[in-house]
Design an enzyme around this catalytic site. Structure first.
Site, mmCIF file in Angstrom:
data_model
loop_
_atom_site.group_PDB
_atom_site.id
_atom_site.type_symbol
_atom_site.label_atom_id
_atom_site.label_comp_id
_atom_site.label_asym_id
_atom_site.label_seq_id
_atom_site.Cartn_x
_atom_site.Cartn_y
_atom_site.Cartn_z
ATOM 1 N N CYS B 167 0.698 -1.260 -0.087
ATOM 2 C CA CYS B 167 -0.097 0.049 -0.144
ATOM 3 C C CYS B 167 0.938 1.207 0.051
ATOM 4 O O CYS B 167 0.302 2.253 -0.230
ATOM 5 C CB CYS B 167 -1.044 0.215 1.105
ATOM 6 S SG CYS B 167 -1.866 -1.549 1.396
ATOM 7 N N HIS B 306 -3.013 7.757 6.084
ATOM 8 C CA HIS B 306 -3.372 6.553 5.461
ATOM 9 C C HIS B 306 -4.868 5.986 5.644
ATOM 10 O O HIS B 306 -5.369 5.804 4.520
ATOM 11 C CB HIS B 306 -2.353 5.495 5.906
ATOM 12 C CG HIS B 306 -2.530 4.148 5.092
ATOM 13 N ND1 HIS B 306 -2.208 4.319 3.723
ATOM 14 C CD2 HIS B 306 -2.519 2.856 5.548
ATOM 15 C CE1 HIS B 306 -2.266 2.955 3.401
ATOM 16 N NE2 HIS B 306 -2.395 2.178 4.545
ATOM 17 N N GLU B 317 -2.598 4.851 13.514
ATOM 18 C CA GLU B 317 -2.160 5.983 13.039
ATOM 19 C C GLU B 317 -2.251 7.082 13.843
ATOM 20 O O GLU B 317 -1.258 8.202 13.907
ATOM 21 C CB GLU B 317 -2.781 6.360 11.546
ATOM 22 C CG GLU B 317 -2.040 7.282 10.598
ATOM 23 C CD GLU B 317 -2.750 7.183 9.229
ATOM 24 O OE1 GLU B 317 -3.658 6.585 8.839
ATOM 25 O OE2 GLU B 317 -2.118 8.054 8.443
ATOM 26 N N LYS B 338 -9.653 8.279 1.629
ATOM 27 C CA LYS B 338 -10.025 6.985 1.113
ATOM 28 C C LYS B 338 -11.561 6.550 1.239
ATOM 29 O O LYS B 338 -12.045 5.894 0.962
ATOM 30 C CB LYS B 338 -9.375 5.906 1.978
ATOM 31 C CG LYS B 338 -7.747 5.637 1.502
ATOM 32 C CD LYS B 338 -7.332 4.443 2.135
ATOM 33 C CE LYS B 338 -5.696 4.263 1.708
ATOM 34 N NZ LYS B 338 -4.678 5.022 2.298
ATOM 35 N N HIS B 343 -9.309 2.258 -1.504
ATOM 36 C CA HIS B 343 -8.011 2.046 -1.269
ATOM 37 C C HIS B 343 -7.434 1.495 -2.622
ATOM 38 O O HIS B 343 -7.797 0.343 -2.759
ATOM 39 C CB HIS B 343 -7.764 1.023 -0.186
ATOM 40 C CG HIS B 343 -6.280 1.002 0.326
ATOM 41 N ND1 HIS B 343 -5.238 0.912 -0.291
ATOM 42 C CD2 HIS B 343 -5.807 0.552 1.617
ATOM 43 C CE1 HIS B 343 -4.301 1.027 0.220
ATOM 44 N NE2 HIS B 343 -4.453 0.449 1.547
ATOM 45 N N PHE B 403 0.966 -3.369 4.380
ATOM 46 C CA PHE B 403 1.389 -4.505 4.873
ATOM 47 C C PHE B 403 2.726 -5.017 4.449
ATOM 48 O O PHE B 403 3.181 -4.568 3.306
ATOM 49 C CB PHE B 403 0.325 -5.777 4.188
ATOM 50 C CG PHE B 403 -0.977 -5.581 4.758
ATOM 51 C CD1 PHE B 403 -1.596 -5.170 5.821
ATOM 52 C CD2 PHE B 403 -1.846 -6.446 3.766
ATOM 53 C CE1 PHE B 403 -2.603 -5.068 6.291
ATOM 54 C CE2 PHE B 403 -3.044 -6.545 4.570
ATOM 55 C CZ PHE B 403 -3.568 -5.825 5.628
#
Lengths: 85, 416
Positions: B167, B306, B317, B338, B343, B403
């Site tokens: 990502c 994010h 976050e 998002k 995403h 990830f």
């Protein structure tokens, strides 16, 4: 399956080239070189792949020595006779 | 030709997107500041076999932009990337001269590369029992196909690299591209990301990870709810986003319009867990970017988070921002766009970098939509539901985490 004539093979291949390269089928002459039609080596492999699918044949690697559309037609026509026996 | 290792200023002079919120910068700008959602019912023949039937698709038909011969040998990921490269160069009014070609490169991020082509090949082999595959299969499926197509199209002979860090892929690509210019290895870079993984196999794989959002029963376009107490996960999207980056001197010399400056970039690794994000890792990523920008952390006014909408990401976050900024965290405006565009995986960092650039350029902060029930553990200002206008937005940050644990933060500065 009835074995196609050389003319029928040539017509089908011309249509495949026209579709792949976005060109007018009328502009394709049987003796046109593949290079002059805009096909590079990868495009040629892709054309052979489509011909194999369409005519239910397998083109051996050592037989891909072709420069013109006519060469492809002759090769494909020969293989349709041999492999559809 | 000599290479100067001086620290040069890097500016953004061209932008382009293919996105769930439109395929022009004008449409994207309108939609992000109006709080429009690009999340819909997935338009795919296999949708009935999915548990999660929503996605943020891009409306992009390659036949509108390319000849069949061109798009026929490119995966959808590469088609979208190539299109945005052409449009970004147009937007920058950049003429690519023979002199520029060796000084101009391509850095691109993608998570899964030619996912559509790989899946089509497997369908042919395993479902249809074909004995052979299309000759272009390798060339369409390889991860660097999109960057290669862009280099070929524009005949760029500078560095051409593909970054794949899930990502954060395209944030890393933009950050690393900025360093190519900053340290003198290139004068101009195309930098961005592309992703198209809305295939049956890939969506099933994501379903298995149990990170996808449940469909909102009242309004499926509101299914992604970052920082909300009732958030249920992320929504998969697709698209491409591209920037033209160049040295400040190069941009000024040719009279280019400058959107913003890339002032800093930081990347760090969690190395803690393959999926579970780490507060420390994210805080270090943010702090590294601030150090690189050489500004006090209090200068940052806005963060494009994010903000995936998963339970774990959003609280982690928020805590990482508190750790990195201390009390200033409560002065920051933060949003997760998002909530609107979903995403985009390997392309998401680039799309969010463009949105952050547009925020700086317009002195306007895009909202986090679907946020009317805030999570008490997420107690910062997330610009809920409605865009905010500032007298002047000087410094903004875009965060991407991933990830695998590779984080990237970018800092953008308004050009005076």
């Amino acid at each position: 399956m009835t074995t196609p004539t050389l003319d029928e093979v040539a017509q089908a291949l011309s249509q495949m080239v026209a579709d792949k390269m976005d060109i007018d089928v009328a502009s394709i002459k049987p003796d046109s070189s593949l290079q002059s039609l805009g096909l590079d080596s990868l495009d040629t492999f892709d054309l052979i792949f489509s011909a194999e699918d369409h005519f239910k044949i397998k083109v051996p690697n050592d037989q891909i020595k072709i420069e013109t559309l006519h060469d492809v037609s002759v090769l494909v026509h020969k293989l349709t006779i041999e492999q559809n026996k | 030709m000599s290479i100067s290792l001086n620290r040069r200023r890097v500016v953004i002079t061209g932008l382009s997107v293919v996105s769930p919120l439109g395929n022009t910068i004008a449409d994207l700008t309108h939609n992000i500041f109006s709080g429009v959602s690009g999340i819909k019912l997935l338009d795919a023949e296999f949708v009935d076999k999915l548990d999660c039937k929503i996605a943020a698709q891009a409306h992009f038909d390659p036949a509108d932009h390319f000849s069949k011969h061109t798009y026929g040998m490119l995966d959808r990921t590469s088609q979208m990337a190539l299109h945005t490269s052409i449009e970004a160069i147009k937007d920058a009014s950049l003429e690519i001269t023979d002199q520029l070609k060796p000084r101009m490169g391509v850095y691109l991020g993608t998570g899964m590369g030619g996912a559509n082509s790989v899946e089509e090949a497997y369908i042919r082999l395993y479902r249809d029992n074909a004995s052979r595959l299309k000759p272009f299969t390798v060339l369409m499926g390889m991860n660097n196909a999109a960057a290669a197509a862009i280099g070929l199209e524009h005949q760029l002979t500078g560095p051409n690299l593909t970054f794949s860090t899930a990502c954060s892929s395209s944030s890393v690509a933009i950050g690393e591209a900025s360093r190519q210019i900053r340290h003198g290895y290139a004068d101009v870079m195309l930098a961005g990301g592309s992703e198209s993984l809305l295939t049956f196999g890939t969506i099933k794989a994501w379903e298995a990870l149990r990170t996808l959002a449940e469909q909102d029963v009242n309004d499926l376009t509101s299914s992604c709810k970052p920082f909300s107490a009732d958030r249920t996960g992320m929504v998969l999207g697709e698209g491409a986003a591209m920037m033209v980056l160049e040295s400040y001197e190069h941009a000024i010399a040719r009279g280019a319009t400058i959107y913003a400056e890339i002032l800093g970039y930081g990347s760090a690794s969690d190395s803690a867990h393959i999926t579970k994000p780490s507060i420390d890792g994210q805080a270090i990523t943010i702090q590294t970017a601030i150090l690189d920008a050489d500004i006090p952390s209090e200068a940052i006014q806005y963060i494009n988070a994010h903000g995936t909408g998963t339970m774990l990401n959003d609280v982690t976050e928020s805590n990482a921002i508190k750790k990195a900024f201390g009390d200033h965290a409560y002065n920051l405006s933060i949003s997760s766009t998002k909530s609107m565009h979903g995403h985009l995986m390997g392309a998401t960092g680039a799309l969010e970098a463009i949105i952050t650039t547009l925020a700086v350029y317009n002195n306007k902060l895009p909202p986090t939509i679907n946020l009317s029930n805030p999570d008490p553990e997420c107690d910062l200002d997330y610009v809920p539901n409605v865009a905010k206008t500032l007298p002047r937005l000087n410094y903004a940050m875009s965060n991407s985490f991933a990830f695998g644990g590779t984080g990237a933060s970018l800092i953008f500065k308004k050009i005076n």
